[in-house]
Scaffold this active site. Structure first.
Site, PDB file in Angstrom:
ATOM      1  N   VAL A 184      17.607 111.641 -50.426  1.00 39.83           N
ATOM      2  CA  VAL A 184      17.348 110.314 -49.833  1.00 39.83           C
ATOM      3  C   VAL A 184      16.371 110.385 -48.649  1.00 39.83           C
ATOM      4  CG1 VAL A 184      19.509 109.199 -50.516  1.00 39.83           C
ATOM      5  CG2 VAL A 184      19.357 110.304 -48.265  1.00 39.83           C
ATOM      6  N   LYS A 185      16.061 111.565 -48.181  1.00 39.65           N
ATOM      7  CA  LYS A 185      15.208 111.713 -46.999  1.00 39.65           C
ATOM      8  C   LYS A 185      13.721 111.563 -47.376  1.00 39.65           C
ATOM      9  CE  LYS A 185      18.867 112.121 -44.606  1.00 39.65           C
ATOM     10  NZ  LYS A 185      19.573 113.256 -44.048  1.00 39.65           N
TER      11      LYS A 185
END
Ligand SMILES: *Cc1c(COP(=O)(O)O)cnc(C)c1O
Length: 384
Positions: free
Chosen positions: A181-182
């Site tokens: 998700v980064k």
């Protein structure tokens, strides 16, 4: 109906090819890709040393080890962050001391940090919440004045800037995550950037059991011998992951721009909406928009954030909450016994914050859908 997630990775054919190339090569772990990645990141960030590890948590733990955090040491961390920021202090048998955040930006409050500095304080960890850089001018000054170190947990802000300077050069040690998700991903992964060669050397040893040489260095030296000189971990990032990260790094700047455009679209559609207000932003920082956070205004709507979150999820909008103040987690309640009320601004914000979907592959239509559902939610709330 599938949910629109709050964050999502993006993998293209070049990424897949880069991974396949490593799978066909001689090295699966600790081969040539590690150094290539560290060099490429150093150039991107403008940081003299980069150490690749296998998670953002490992990156933070390496930073604590580099600083020599141990029993009796206090490290100041913001209340509103992912638990790992504080956990790594405990892993080193130090004590995390929680600072409150600023009401508008939810970034660590330098004045509260100043109040919490004691003779035992060894470091401050600044968390660039949502992708906005903290006030590094004020934090740097505090660190210098008290002769303590400044660590940046920049897991949200890779690609961002503060006062023209790249995140990665603003603190003594800067930690990044490459979880899916980064901003960019290696599956799992982390990086630490520093200008200090002593810190870099300590972290390279720590990620490899505290052994002074890695396997390739030993082989090229023609020797089987190695010495373990301190206690470390296996925090190595493998060549498969490094190849993926190298390929992803090429896309980072365009993805940050895309996130900024999506945030602007949200801003325009939410302007003058009293039920959902975006966080305050400072023009001194260039936001990386890992998260787009609004405050759900209970007074305007009649239902609380949790009810709104459930309703939005039932409608296919994968909203999320970042974060419960760390010291309110059951483990921290048991271990540190810190009472509610310790960081009132973080606690109040916790009851209102909602992370809306934002990721590079999102479309303008998706933004319209999310904002449409927010309006519908408000109408539903009025009758609930
Ligand atoms: C993601 C994250 C971490 C931990 O990173 P991992 O790669 O998941 O270990 C630490 N701090 C913050 C603020 C994060 O968002």
């Amino acid at each position: 109906m599938s949910q629109l997630p709050y964050g999502k990775h993006l993998i293209d054919e070049a990424d897949i090819q880069a991974v396949v190339d490593v799978l066909r090569s001689d090295w699966l772990t600790t081969g040539p890709k590690v150094g290539e990645l560290e060099t490429a990141f150093g150039e991107y960030l403008g940081a003299p040393h980069v150490v690749a590890v296998n998670s953002g948590t490992a990156a933070l733990h390496c930073a604590m080890h580099a600083l020599g955090i141990g029993p009796g040491d206090e490290v100041i961390v913001p209340a509103l962050t992912f638990a790992a920021t504080a956990n790594v202090v405990l892993h080193q048998r130090g004590t995390p001391v929680f600072s409150d955040v600023l009401a508008g930006t939810l970034l660590i409050d330098p004045e509260d940090v100043a109040r919490k500095i004691t003779a035992k304080t060894r470091a401050i960890v600044a968390v660039d919440y949502a992708g906005a850089a903290c006030d590094y001018h004020a934090l740097r000054e505090l660190a210098t004045q008290h002769r303590i170190c400044l660590v940046a947990d920049a897991c949200h802000s890779l690609g961002g800037r503060f006062d023209g300077e790249r995140v990665g050069t603003l603190a003594d040690l800067t930690c990044f995550s490459m979880h899916p998700v980064k901003p960019i991903t290696s599956g799992e992964g982390g990086l630490v950037a520093t200008a200090n060669p002593f810190f870099a050397q300590r972290m390279r040893s720590f990620r490899n059991h505290g052994i002074d040489l890695d396997f390739r260095q030993r082989q090229s030296g023609g020797s089987w011998k190695y010495s373990m000189t301190e206690l470390g971990f296996n925090y190595r990032l493998n060549d498969i992951q490094c190849a993926l990260a190298l390929s992803q790094l090429k896309k980072l700047d365009s993805w940050i721009e895309r996130r900024q455009q999506l945030a602007k679209s949200y801003d325009e559609r939410l302007v003058d909406q009293r039920f959902a207000t975006p966080l305050t932003r400072r023009s001194i920082s260039e936001h990386a928009f890992h998260l787009y956070v609004i405050r759900w205004q209970y007074q305007q709507c009649g239902v609380g954030r949790d009810a709104a979150l459930s309703w939005l999820r039932s409608q296919g909008i994968g909203v999320n909450v970042h974060y419960l103040p760390v010291y309110l987690h059951p483990f921290y309640q048991k271990r540190l016994k810190l009472a509610a009320g310790l960081c009132p601004i973080a606690e109040q914000a916790y009851g209102e914050i909602l992370s809306l979907p934002i990721f590079p592959a999102m479309t303008e239509q998706n933004v319209d859908d999310v904002v449409g559902k927010l309006h519908e939610c408000q109408r539903w709330a009025k009758h609930a």
